[in-house]
Structures are given as structure tokens and as C-alpha cells.
Design a protein around this motif. Structure first.
Motif, PDB file in Angstrom:
ATOM      1  N   SER A   1       6.859   9.201  -8.887  1.00 48.80           N
ATOM      2  CA  SER A   1       6.796   9.271 -10.399  1.00 48.80           C
ATOM      3  C   SER A   1       6.317  10.695 -10.753  1.00 48.80           C
ATOM      4  O   SER A   1       6.882  11.461 -11.686  1.00 48.80           O
ATOM      5  CB  SER A   1       6.263   8.266 -10.855  1.00 48.80           C
ATOM      6  N   ARG A   2       4.922  10.701 -10.173  1.00 48.00           N
ATOM      7  CA  ARG A   2       4.083  11.851 -10.744  1.00 48.00           C
ATOM      8  C   ARG A   2       4.671  13.285 -10.487  1.00 48.00           C
ATOM      9  O   ARG A   2       4.611  14.140 -11.493  1.00 48.00           O
ATOM     10  CB  ARG A   2       2.823  11.693 -10.207  1.00 48.00           C
ATOM     11  N   ASN A   3       5.315  13.285  -9.259  1.00 44.26           N
ATOM     12  CA  ASN A   3       5.923  14.638  -9.048  1.00 44.26           C
ATOM     13  C   ASN A   3       7.389  14.965  -9.126  1.00 44.26           C
ATOM     14  O   ASN A   3       7.763  15.818  -8.483  1.00 44.26           O
ATOM     15  CB  ASN A   3       5.380  15.363  -7.512  1.00 44.26           C
ATOM     16  N   ALA A   4       7.933  14.116  -9.809  1.00 47.34           N
ATOM     17  CA  ALA A   4       9.445  14.079  -9.573  1.00 47.34           C
ATOM     18  C   ALA A   4      10.200  15.244 -10.114  1.00 47.34           C
ATOM     19  O   ALA A   4      11.088  15.543  -9.250  1.00 47.34           O
ATOM     20  CB  ALA A   4       9.827  13.029 -11.050  1.00 47.34           C
ATOM     21  N   GLU A   5       9.698  16.091 -10.990  1.00 49.56           N
ATOM     22  CA  GLU A   5      10.397  17.284 -11.258  1.00 49.56           C
ATOM     23  C   GLU A   5      10.351  18.372 -10.321  1.00 49.56           C
ATOM     24  O   GLU A   5      11.218  18.888  -9.773  1.00 49.56           O
ATOM     25  CB  GLU A   5       9.531  17.876 -12.405  1.00 49.56           C
ATOM     26  N   GLU A   6       8.847  18.429  -9.525  1.00 48.07           N
ATOM     27  CA  GLU A   6       8.611  19.423  -8.492  1.00 48.07           C
ATOM     28  C   GLU A   6       9.439  19.110  -7.341  1.00 48.07           C
ATOM     29  O   GLU A   6       9.973  19.750  -6.561  1.00 48.07           O
ATOM     30  CB  GLU A   6       7.272  19.568  -8.216  1.00 48.07           C
ATOM     31  N   ILE A   7       9.602  17.829  -6.992  1.00 49.04           N
ATOM     32  CA  ILE A   7      10.277  17.249  -5.906  1.00 49.04           C
ATOM     33  C   ILE A   7      11.846  17.369  -5.973  1.00 49.04           C
ATOM     34  O   ILE A   7      12.438  17.869  -5.229  1.00 49.04           O
ATOM     35  CB  ILE A   7       9.977  16.056  -5.591  1.00 49.04           C
ATOM     36  N   ALA A   8      12.529  17.234  -7.173  1.00 54.64           N
ATOM     37  CA  ALA A   8      13.919  17.725  -7.364  1.00 54.64           C
ATOM     38  C   ALA A   8      14.068  19.234  -7.282  1.00 54.64           C
ATOM     39  O   ALA A   8      15.062  19.477  -6.759  1.00 54.64           O
ATOM     40  CB  ALA A   8      13.950  17.079  -8.698  1.00 54.64           C
ATOM     41  N   ARG A   9      13.080  19.956  -7.624  1.00 54.41           N
ATOM     42  CA  ARG A   9      13.348  21.367  -7.546  1.00 54.41           C
ATOM     43  C   ARG A   9      13.415  21.838  -6.068  1.00 54.41           C
ATOM     44  O   ARG A   9      14.137  22.784  -5.603  1.00 54.41           O
ATOM     45  CB  ARG A   9      12.279  22.224  -8.323  1.00 54.41           C
ATOM     46  N   ARG A  10      12.716  20.985  -5.177  1.00 55.12           N
ATOM     47  CA  ARG A  10      12.887  21.249  -3.643  1.00 55.12           C
ATOM     48  C   ARG A  10      13.891  20.639  -3.064  1.00 55.12           C
ATOM     49  O   ARG A  10      14.487  21.296  -2.281  1.00 55.12           O
ATOM     50  CB  ARG A  10      11.624  20.683  -2.922  1.00 55.12           C
ATOM     51  N   ALA A  11      14.365  19.553  -3.559  1.00 56.23           N
ATOM     52  CA  ALA A  11      15.298  18.622  -2.826  1.00 56.23           C
ATOM     53  C   ALA A  11      16.552  19.024  -3.429  1.00 56.23           C
ATOM     54  O   ALA A  11      18.004  18.910  -2.608  1.00 56.23           O
ATOM     55  CB  ALA A  11      15.178  17.145  -3.090  1.00 56.23           C
TER      56      ALA A  11
ATOM     57  N   LYS B   1      -5.093  13.125   6.401  1.00 55.28           N
ATOM     58  CA  LYS B   1      -5.268  11.724   6.268  1.00 55.28           C
ATOM     59  C   LYS B   1      -4.189  11.002   6.999  1.00 55.28           C
ATOM     60  O   LYS B   1      -2.916  11.441   6.933  1.00 55.28           O
ATOM     61  CB  LYS B   1      -5.453  11.530   4.855  1.00 55.28           C
ATOM     62  N   GLY B   2      -4.603  10.038   7.994  1.00 54.15           N
ATOM     63  CA  GLY B   2      -3.711   9.286   8.700  1.00 54.15           C
ATOM     64  C   GLY B   2      -3.371   8.093   8.233  1.00 54.15           C
ATOM     65  O   GLY B   2      -2.443   7.274   8.733  1.00 54.15           O
ATOM     66  N   ALA B   3      -3.868   7.588   7.348  1.00 53.13           N
ATOM     67  CA  ALA B   3      -3.563   6.574   6.536  1.00 53.13           C
ATOM     68  C   ALA B   3      -3.950   6.370   4.969  1.00 53.13           C
ATOM     69  O   ALA B   3      -4.577   7.221   4.716  1.00 53.13           O
ATOM     70  CB  ALA B   3      -4.387   5.418   7.082  1.00 53.13           C
ATOM     71  N   GLY B   4      -3.413   5.277   4.267  1.00 50.12           N
ATOM     72  CA  GLY B   4      -3.773   5.085   2.924  1.00 50.12           C
ATOM     73  C   GLY B   4      -2.562   5.695   2.171  1.00 50.12           C
ATOM     74  O   GLY B   4      -1.577   5.998   2.766  1.00 50.12           O
ATOM     75  N   ALA B   5      -2.443   5.074   0.993  1.00 45.33           N
ATOM     76  CA  ALA B   5      -1.405   5.006   0.118  1.00 45.33           C
ATOM     77  C   ALA B   5      -0.695   6.235  -0.086  1.00 45.33           C
ATOM     78  O   ALA B   5       0.270   6.654   0.311  1.00 45.33           O
ATOM     79  CB  ALA B   5      -1.716   4.154  -1.139  1.00 45.33           C
ATOM     80  N   GLU B   6      -1.557   7.043  -0.942  1.00 51.33           N
ATOM     81  CA  GLU B   6      -0.734   8.433  -1.198  1.00 51.33           C
ATOM     82  C   GLU B   6      -0.510   9.361   0.036  1.00 51.33           C
ATOM     83  O   GLU B   6       0.591   9.983   0.233  1.00 51.33           O
ATOM     84  CB  GLU B   6      -1.407   9.146  -2.440  1.00 51.33           C
ATOM     85  N   PRO B   7      -1.499   9.448   0.868  1.00 51.71           N
ATOM     86  CA  PRO B   7      -1.348  10.497   2.026  1.00 51.71           C
ATOM     87  C   PRO B   7      -0.060  10.008   3.116  1.00 51.71           C
ATOM     88  O   PRO B   7       1.011  10.563   3.476  1.00 51.71           O
ATOM     89  CB  PRO B   7      -2.586  10.257   3.090  1.00 51.71           C
TER      90      PRO B   7
ATOM     91  N   THR C   1       0.879  -1.058  -0.082  1.00 48.61           N
ATOM     92  CA  THR C   1       0.142  -0.032   0.011  1.00 48.61           C
ATOM     93  C   THR C   1       1.075   1.277   0.156  1.00 48.61           C
ATOM     94  O   THR C   1       0.729   2.211  -0.854  1.00 48.61           O
ATOM     95  CB  THR C   1      -1.021  -0.042   1.333  1.00 48.61           C
ATOM     96  N   VAL C   2       1.809   1.397   0.978  1.00 50.16           N
ATOM     97  CA  VAL C   2       2.624   2.678   1.226  1.00 50.16           C
ATOM     98  C   VAL C   2       3.600   2.626   0.089  1.00 50.16           C
ATOM     99  O   VAL C   2       3.831   3.509  -0.361  1.00 50.16           O
ATOM    100  CB  VAL C   2       2.829   2.709   2.530  1.00 50.16           C
ATOM    101  N   GLY C   3       4.249   1.487  -0.087  1.00 50.45           N
ATOM    102  CA  GLY C   3       5.306   1.524  -1.198  1.00 50.45           C
ATOM    103  C   GLY C   3       4.932   1.758  -2.644  1.00 50.45           C
ATOM    104  O   GLY C   3       5.448   2.477  -3.254  1.00 50.45           O
ATOM    105  N   GLY C   4       3.771   1.380  -2.908  1.00 52.29           N
ATOM    106  CA  GLY C   4       2.957   1.712  -4.136  1.00 52.29           C
ATOM    107  C   GLY C   4       2.716   3.104  -4.088  1.00 52.29           C
ATOM    108  O   GLY C   4       3.100   3.780  -5.202  1.00 52.29           O
ATOM    109  N   GLY C   5       2.101   3.681  -3.128  1.00 51.04           N
ATOM    110  CA  GLY C   5       1.723   5.163  -3.254  1.00 51.04           C
ATOM    111  C   GLY C   5       3.181   5.684  -3.260  1.00 51.04           C
ATOM    112  O   GLY C   5       3.163   6.799  -4.295  1.00 51.04           O
ATOM    113  N   THR C   6       4.255   5.255  -2.627  1.00 50.20           N
ATOM    114  CA  THR C   6       5.468   6.246  -2.828  1.00 50.20           C
ATOM    115  C   THR C   6       5.873   6.232  -4.248  1.00 50.20           C
ATOM    116  O   THR C   6       6.323   7.240  -4.564  1.00 50.20           O
ATOM    117  CB  THR C   6       6.491   5.547  -1.752  1.00 50.20           C
ATOM    118  N   TRP C   7       6.092   5.002  -4.775  1.00 44.15           N
ATOM    119  CA  TRP C   7       6.249   4.921  -6.234  1.00 44.15           C
ATOM    120  C   TRP C   7       5.668   5.822  -7.078  1.00 44.15           C
ATOM    121  O   TRP C   7       6.002   6.658  -7.824  1.00 44.15           O
ATOM    122  CB  TRP C   7       6.248   3.524  -6.699  1.00 44.15           C
ATOM    123  N   THR C   8       4.145   5.824  -6.994  1.00 50.04           N
ATOM    124  CA  THR C   8       3.414   6.571  -7.762  1.00 50.04           C
ATOM    125  C   THR C   8       3.487   8.064  -7.485  1.00 50.04           C
ATOM    126  O   THR C   8       3.684   8.891  -8.411  1.00 50.04           O
ATOM    127  CB  THR C   8       1.862   6.376  -7.382  1.00 50.04           C
ATOM    128  N   VAL C   9       3.616   8.561  -6.307  1.00 52.48           N
ATOM    129  CA  VAL C   9       3.760  10.019  -6.238  1.00 52.48           C
ATOM    130  C   VAL C   9       5.178  10.721  -6.446  1.00 52.48           C
ATOM    131  O   VAL C   9       5.269  11.583  -7.107  1.00 52.48           O
ATOM    132  CB  VAL C   9       3.586  10.422  -4.483  1.00 52.48           C
TER     133      VAL C   9
END
Ligand SMILES: NC(=O)c1ccc[n+]([C@@H]2O[C@H](COP(=O)([O-])OP(=O)(O)OC[C@H]3O[C@@H](n4cnc5c(N)ncnc54)[C@H](O)[C@@H]3O)[C@@H](O)[C@H]2O)c1
Ligand SMILES: N[C@@H](CCO)C(=O)O
Ligand code: NA
Length: 436
Positions: free
Chosen positions: A23-33, A299-305, A13-21
Motif C-alpha cells: 500500500s505504502r509503495n504502490a506507485e513506485e512498485i507499479a513503475r518497476r513492475a 534482516k532475515g525475519a520480521g514483517a516488513e523485511p 506477521t508477513v501477510g500484514g507486512g506485505t499489505w502495508t508495504v
């Protein structure tokens, strides 16, 4: 810039969510990191699942140990769960000089002392925002945002599964077991759902928050834990009539003599914002001397949160890897050599208010006997509800709300009340917090 290489352990659940998010936000995340963050390898014993989720874009292995020793990996993200293999994997990753991100509150609440000490000695970070209240940045708030304050108490709805169950039972009158099945299907529940319904998961989380709030070691074994399985629909109904909702609350409170660390069903005034947190949502209320009370909701649970918190930790670690280890924030908010050993108070010494429900013979003098026993125990009454007996019935319910009292004294009074000839069966006792 050279990407930071992440090895992902567990792509459920969480690993899958981590992969998805990621991938989806890679560019913006790189600009922050400041650098791209790439999951270059995934270990899951379900290799087919890992292949399906990653679509061949990462190296897959069934052997998690191979991955934590891989010199190409900079950061290990542990999303397998449990205290078993996850502990060995995290310690091996640390030994191999890798930073670790984990959502595993069970592991840290039980073995945190050893894991944080190992990380400290090795000069790596173990980040765990996802472990408490999922996507809500409560670890960051306690560790950084509130660092000017003397924190008085923390109280939270920190288990989505049980809050979902309580909400659905109250609103739709659905049976407990059906709602639990739904929570499991939605990916909220732990692998072993007794951890959710018996309060263990919430206790793992409040234990971690108590360390961050008060600068004490992580001591799950001293937490008082009570779940929602013995809660009766009658009490949910009576609580509503008295202006309260029943929530499973994790509470960590500073007292003169030590720290209260407890999880149990709790009446909260319906007018408080936190009483209106429904479904799988979480909320944490923090009372601190300078800022006053602050409330964190989400949200305290679930894949993407949950992935949101995992990736925020990855961004922090990436920035740190660039800036240098000297910029590290202490794992538990206080410097590692500045932890104090305040005692965790036994539950009998806890001070709170109480909801007491008892079934009595409808005779004169019953109430006087009960109030006398309470007065003897220095327990004062705040409110009372006395039901009329039903048609042809000789018994009725009395519900009392007390002011603050010491639990040991309340228990002693309950034993005496249960000894009265006019009181039928056991007294139901639920703790009550005004949260003001
Ligand atoms: N699900 C949530 O909403 C949530 C929220 C916050 C924290 N967490 C925590 O996150 C962690 C993961 O939870 P999840 O819900 O994603 O679990 P999950 O069961 O969905 O995923 C776990 C994955 O790990 C794999 N795995 C199990 N044993 C393995 C082994 N020995 N080697 C390799 N792979 C193995 C499984 O095949 C599975 O894909 C747990 O610590 C949990 O407490 C979950
Ligand atoms: N089982 C947990 C997952 C999030 O930690 C819950 O229901 O809150
Ligand atoms: Na969080």
C-alpha cells in the motif's frame, strides 16, 4: 494498465507486512513492475484481523480454497505456513494456473520436488525469495547473480530467532527461555519455535540453498540437523577466549564424494565479518570459483523485511506475466532437466575442524594420553587451552581445537578419550569452520 490481481492467504506477521508495504509503495512498485499490483482478496481464518488490516479495501474470506480457485486472481501469495493446508492450497493454485509466491521454507524444503514439478508442468512460477534469509535477496543472488560460477560452499546464519538468543545470552547473560519469549513477541519465531531452536528452520533454508547452489534436488530428509538447546555458556566463554564466536550455521559444501548438508552450532573466527552478525540479523557467505567469496547481510525475519522479498517476487511475476512465460528463470537456478543426483554425505563422512572440551584429573600424563589417541586417529591439534584447577580442586578443563578431520574418526577418538580413567564424564564436541 490493467492491475495484476493478488490473492493473499494469511495476513499475520508477513501477510500484514506485505499489505502495508504494497500500500505504502504502490506507485513506485507499479513503475518497476509495469503494472499496478493489487491485493484484491485476502483469506484468513481470523476474519476480524483481515478486516482490521485491510480496512475494507479487499474482499475477505475465511475460506482459502475459494480464493485459490477464484478466476479473478492472477497470483496467490501463501503466507499461512506449515506443511499441512499450505501444500494443498499451493498445489490447487498451480492446478488453477496461478503463479505462487510463498515465504514457506518448510513446505518447499519438504515438498519442493512435487511443487516445482507441478509448477513446471503447468507453466507457472513458484517464487520463494522470502523463504530464505527473509529480506536478503539471496535466492536471486544464487540463481541469477552467481550463475557464471562453480559454487564451492554456502554458509549462513539463517535463523534470526537463534542468532538473537545466542547474542542476548552472550551479551546480557539472559536465560535462554526469556530470550526465546522476546523473539516470539517480536514476530521472529516460527509458529512452533522448536523449529527454530532445534535447527529445523535453518535446515529448511540451507536445503533450498543447496539445490540452488549445486543443481541438486531439494532433499531436506538428508540434512543433518542440530540446534542450540544443548549449547552451554561455558563453551561460548571458552570459544571467545580462543578467538571464536559460536553461531548456528547452515552449511552446504561440495566435496569430491558428494555434498555436505548440515546445520549445527559452529565456532567461527571472531575476525570474520559473519561472526559479527548479531541479534535477529542474517548473513550468508558464498564461496564460488570466479567471484571468490561474497557476503549477503540483512534482516532475515520480521514483517516488513520479509514483505520486501515477497513483493520483489510479485514484481518479477508481474513483469513475467507481461513479457511471456518463455522468459521464466528456472525455479532452482539450473534447468529442471539438468539436476544431478550428487549424494548427500552422511555426517560421519563430513570434514571439518573441532572444538573439544574435556574435564580431566590434574595429573601428569593425561595430556599425553589424549594427544596420542588423537594422533592415532590422524587428528592434528591446532590450539589448546588448559585451565588451572580452581582452589582446592583436583580437576581441570582442557580445550583442544583440531585441524580438519573426518567426523567418524573424531567420534571414535572421543570414545577412546572418554574411556581414559583420568577423563571425567563426556567430551563436549562442537564443530569449527574457518570459513576462508
Ligand atoms: N515471521 C517471519 O519473520 C517470517 C520470515 C520469513 C518467512 N516466514 C514464513 O512466512 C509464513 C507466515 O509466517 P507468519 O510469521 O506471518 O505467521 P503468522 O502466524 O503471523 O500468520 C499466519 C496467518 O495465517 C492465518 N491462517 C492460519 N491457518 C489458516 C487457514 N487454514 N486458513 C486461512 N488462514 C489461516 C492465521 O490466522 C494468521 O493470520 C510461514 O511460512 C513462515 O515460516 C516468516
Ligand atoms: N523463524 C524464522 C523466521 C524467518 O524465516 C527465523 O527466526 O529466522
Ligand atoms: Na531472501
Amino acid at each position: 494498465m490493467k492491475p495484476i490481481n493478488v490473492g493473499l492467504l494469511g495476513i499475520g506477521t508477513v501477510g500484514g507486512g506485505t499489505w502495508t508495504v504494497l500500500s505504502r509503495n504502490a506507485e513506485e512498485i507499479a513503475r518497476r513492475a509495469g503494472r499496478p499490483i493489487r491485493i484484491t482478496a485476502v483469506a484468513d481464518r481470523d476474519v476480524a484481523l483481515a478486516q482490521r488490516v485491510t480496512g475494507g479495501a479487499a474482499r475477505i474470506t475465511a475460506d482459502a480454497f475459494e480464493l485459490v480457485r477464484d478466476p479473478e486472481i492472477d497470483v496467490v501469495v501463501e503466507l499461512i505456513g506449515g506443511y499441512g493446508i499450505a501444500k494443498d492450497l499451493v498445489l490447487t493454485a498451480i492446478e488453477n494456473g496461478k503463479h505462487v509466491v510463498t515465504a514457506n521454507k518448510a513446505l518447499l524444503a519438504v515438498h519442493g520436488k512435487e511443487i516445482f514439478a507441478a509448477a513446471q508442468a503447468k507453466g507457472v512460477t513458484v517464487a520463494f525469495e522470502a523463504a530464505v534469509a527473509g529480506g536478503i535477496p539471496i535466492i536471486k543472488a544464487l540463481r541469477e547473480g552467481l550463475s557464471a560460477n562453480r559454487i564451492e560452499w554456502v554458509a549462513g546464519i539463517i535463523n534470526g530467532t537463534t542468532n538473537f538468543i545466542l547474542s542476548e545470552m552472550r551479551d546480557k547473560g539472559l536465560p535462554f527461555a526469556d530470550v526465546l519469549k522476546q523473539a516470539q513477541a517480536l514476530g521472529y519465531a516460527e509458529a512452533d519455535p522448536t523449529f527454530d531452536i532445534e535447527g529445523v528452520d535453518a535446515a529448511h533454508k540451507i536445503t533450498l540453498m543447496s539445490a540452488l547452489a549445486f543443481g541438486i534436488p531439494v532433499q531436506f530428509d538428508k540434512a543433518y540437523v542440530e540446534g542450540i538447546t544443548k549449547l552451554e555458556a561455558t563453551d561460548i566463554k571458552y570459544a571467545e577466549q580462543l578467538g571464536y564466536r559460536i553461531k548456528l550455521l547452515g552449511i552446504a559444501r561440495r566435496r569430491q564424494a558428494g555434498i555436505e548438508l548440515r546445520v549445527h552450532p559452529t565456532l567461527i573466527p571472531t575476525k570474520r565479518l559473519i561472526a559479527n552478525v548479531e541479534g535477529a540479523m542474517n548473513a550468508v557467505l558464498v564461496q564460488a570459483d570466479a567471484v571468490g567469496s561474497t557476503l549477503y547481510y540483512g534482516k532475515g525475519a520480521g514483517a516488513e523485511p520479509t514483505a520486501s522479498a515477497v513483493i520483489a517476487d510479485l514484481v518479477d511475476i508481474t513483469r513475467l506475466a507481461t513479457a511471456g512465460a518463455e522468459h521464466r528463470v528456472p525455479h532452482l537456478a539450473f534447468q529442471a532437466d539438468q539436476l544431478v543426483d550428487l549424494p548427500i554425505l552422511p555426517i560421519e563422512e563430513v570434514q571439518t575442524a573441532y572444538y573439544l572440551r574435556m574435564r580431566v584429573e590434574d595429573k601428569t600424563g593425561v595430556l599425553a594420553d589424549i594427544t596420542r589417541i588423537l594422533a592415532d586417529g590422524k587428528i592434528s591439534i591446532d590450539a589448546m587451552l588448559q585451565k588451572e584447577p580452581g582452589e582446592g580442586e583436583s580437576q581441570t578443563d582442557i580445550i583442544l581445537l583440531t585441524h580438519l578431520a573426518i567426523e567418524g574418526q573424531v567420534n571414535a577418538a572421543i570414545a577412546r578419550i572418554e574411556g581414559l580413567a583420568t577423563v571425567v564424564g563426556k567430551v563436549t564436541r562442537i564443530r569449527l569452520e574457518e570459513l576462508n
